[in-house]
Design a protein around this motif. Structure first.
Motif, PDB file in Angstrom:
ATOM      1  N   VAL A  59     -59.214  68.119  19.590  1.00 35.19           N
ATOM      2  CA  VAL A  59     -59.379  69.559  19.802  1.00 35.19           C
ATOM      3  C   VAL A  59     -60.108  70.094  18.577  1.00 35.19           C
ATOM      4  CG1 VAL A  59     -58.249  71.758  20.236  1.00 35.19           C
ATOM      5  CG2 VAL A  59     -57.244  69.646  21.141  1.00 35.19           C
ATOM      6  N   VAL A 233     -56.363  66.248  28.960  1.00 36.43           N
ATOM      7  CA  VAL A 233     -57.563  67.000  28.603  1.00 36.43           C
ATOM      8  C   VAL A 233     -57.613  68.325  29.366  1.00 36.43           C
ATOM      9  CG1 VAL A 233     -60.080  67.065  28.803  1.00 36.43           C
ATOM     10  CG2 VAL A 233     -58.962  65.039  27.861  1.00 36.43           C
ATOM     11  N   GLU A 234     -57.360  68.279  30.658  1.00 36.86           N
ATOM     12  CA  GLU A 234     -57.392  69.497  31.467  1.00 36.86           C
ATOM     13  C   GLU A 234     -56.311  70.476  31.030  1.00 36.86           C
ATOM     14  OE1 GLU A 234     -59.756  70.330  33.586  1.00 36.86           O
ATOM     15  OE2 GLU A 234     -60.700  68.445  32.985  1.00 36.86           O
ATOM     16  N   LYS A 237     -57.442  72.087  27.753  1.00 41.91           N
ATOM     17  CA  LYS A 237     -58.510  73.067  27.977  1.00 41.91           C
ATOM     18  C   LYS A 237     -57.949  74.369  28.511  1.00 41.91           C
ATOM     19  CE  LYS A 237     -62.421  69.919  28.721  1.00 41.91           C
ATOM     20  NZ  LYS A 237     -63.416  69.407  29.706  1.00 41.91           N
ATOM     21  N   ASP A 242     -61.574  79.198  25.345  1.00 42.24           N
ATOM     22  CA  ASP A 242     -62.875  79.117  24.664  1.00 42.24           C
ATOM     23  C   ASP A 242     -62.740  78.976  23.154  1.00 42.24           C
ATOM     24  OD1 ASP A 242     -64.133  79.422  27.104  1.00 42.24           O
ATOM     25  OD2 ASP A 242     -64.201  81.619  26.940  1.00 42.24           O
ATOM     26  N   ASP A 245     -63.141  73.202  21.499  1.00 45.07           N
ATOM     27  CA  ASP A 245     -63.632  72.158  22.410  1.00 45.07           C
ATOM     28  C   ASP A 245     -62.586  71.059  22.497  1.00 45.07           C
ATOM     29  OD1 ASP A 245     -66.036  73.486  22.735  1.00 45.07           O
ATOM     30  OD2 ASP A 245     -67.011  72.418  21.083  1.00 45.07           O
ATOM     31  N   VAL A 246     -62.396  70.536  23.693  1.00 49.69           N
ATOM     32  CA  VAL A 246     -61.441  69.445  23.912  1.00 49.69           C
ATOM     33  C   VAL A 246     -62.245  68.226  24.348  1.00 49.69           C
ATOM     34  CG1 VAL A 246     -59.438  68.633  25.190  1.00 49.69           C
ATOM     35  CG2 VAL A 246     -59.632  71.051  24.583  1.00 49.69           C
TER      36      VAL A 246
END
Length: 421
Positions: A59, A233-234, A237, A242, A245-246
């Motif tokens: 992250v 990951v999802e 996110k 915003d 970034d993942v």
């Protein structure tokens, strides 16, 4: 059995030739064993890397590269709740800075360009967490102790091997850097230049030293398994939006895998080349033997020896030569195999994708170092399976190298051979 005894006994009719052939075949077999050993070790390493690296998710500040470049540092409050997400086993916030040595005392001046020259990485990590490095990978503690909870905010450091050697720092020393005086409580080793020139601080200490209280460069999140990476990951996110970034380390895993696959292709080519060389040595040796023994072959055929007897005798002789050569090769491997493997791997990795400083990008240099460090752990070890494989190859080469030239002997006619002699 008579043909077998005769064939094996014939091996020693010319001791000088036998020893020469055994040495030549042995050298080729040593190379083949080394290549097989490297290939087997790389296969194990790939599985290990996939398990340890493939489950790591980063992250980062939005628009940054590995925590550097564009984007503001992350607020540490961003990690709240991450450890409670499904299939997450660890959450590791870190603070990273990079400096050029020589522009000011100690750490030096911050500069991305400095990665390509005399560079020092300062990494703030939490107690009990791995010593994460810029670009991926970890350093290992080789002496002293790791960070404890009570070290938070204290001026203590774990110093990379190269930094310690160049600055004369040993465990227990006090050293000055950037106007601060730290106590070296441990030494670390990564196995490559960039990683060994790192200084690790407790996260709270690094935040204090750099005036970034409550801020971090990035977060390493570990998923439970490779199959859960996409799910984690999802979820990440959705949580960070915003603000960050993942990114999973699947890209790095893929690059390392591609480079290792290139090395494996080279080892397979080496195996086939070594075995082909052994086969040719046996083949031409047996041609020479048969040409020297034409009179003997004629006499044997004249007194009633059949084609099977001749083929069998020469096959056993070639087989014995090949097996002796394989045993010599195994002996050479136990003596020189590790050094040969290290040299081969070093040369292969130098030409592997991402192993050098491509286009001036620091990341490629770092990942190349990680790859060299990972492959540097490959050992050329002898196993029962490897011994059986090389002996099986020797048997096959011996049979081919003996039977093919022996077919020429079957065409000889006793009358013509004895008359010409």
């Amino acid at each position: 059995m008579h043909n077998a005894r005769r064939g094996i006994r014939n091996v020693w009719r010319s001791k000088v030739r036998t020893l020469t052939v055994a040495l030549l075949v042995g050298l080729a077999m040593c190379l083949a064993v080394t290549m097989m050993s490297i290939d087997s070790s790389i296969e194990s390493q790939l599985a290990s890397i996939a398990e340890s690296v493939g489950t790591i998710i980063e992250v980062r500040p939005a628009g940054s590269y590995m925590g550097f470049g564009r984007g503001e540092p992350l607020d540490i409050s961003l990690i709240e709740g991450m450890d409670s997400l499904a299939h997450v086993t660890a959450v590791e916030p870190v603070l990273m800075h990079q400096y050029v040595v020589g522009t000011s005392p100690g750490f030096g001046e911050r500069s991305l360009e400095g990665i390509m020259r005399n560079r020092v990485f300062v990494v703030g990590v939490e107690a009990g967490r791995p010593l994460r490095l810029f670009g991926g990978g970890t350093a290992q503690l080789i002496s002293g102790r790791g960070f404890e909870e009570t070290d938070a905010g204290r001026l203590v450091a774990i110093v990379g091997k190269t930094y310690a050697e160049e600055n004369g720092v040993v465990v227990g020393d006090l050293f000055e850097a950037g106007g601060w005086v730290f106590e070296a409580i441990g030494l670390s080793e990564a196995g490559y230049q960039l990683g060994d020139n790192a200084v690790f601080l407790p996260l709270a200490t690094a935040q204090q030293v750099f005036g970034l209280e409550g801020q971090i460069s990035m977060v390493y999140v570990t998923a439970e398994s490779l199959s859960h990476v996409d799910t984690v990951v999802e979820a990440l996110k959705a949580q960070v939006g915003d603000a960050a970034d993942v990114v999973s380390q699947g890209g790095m895993l893929s690059r390392v895998g591609d480079s290792m696959d290139m090395v494996r292709r080279a080892t397979k080519t080496g195996v086939w080349a070594a075995l082909a060389t052994s086969g040719l040595v046996i083949f031409f040796t047996m041609i020479l033997v048969i040409r020297e023994r034409q009179r003997e072959i004629g006499v044997l055929k004249a007194i009633g020896s059949g084609n099977f007897d001749l083929l069998s005798g020469f096959a056993w002789e070639a087989l014995a030569l090949s097996v002796v050569g394989a045993l010599v090769g195994i002996l050479l491997f136990t003596t020189f195999g590790q050094g040969l493997a290290e040299r081969f791997v070093s040369q292969s990795v130098t030409t592997a994708p991402g192993s050098g400083m491509s286009g001036g990008r620091a990341g490629w240099a770092v990942q190349g170092g990680i790859l060299r460090a990972q492959l540097g752990t490959i050992s050329a070890s002898l196993s029962l399976n490897l011994v059986l494989r090389i002996l099986g190859s020797a048997v096959g080469l011996g049979l081919l190298g003996g039977l093919l030239p022996a077919l020429y002997a079957l065409r000889l006619k006793p009358a013509e051979v004895l008359r010409n002699d």
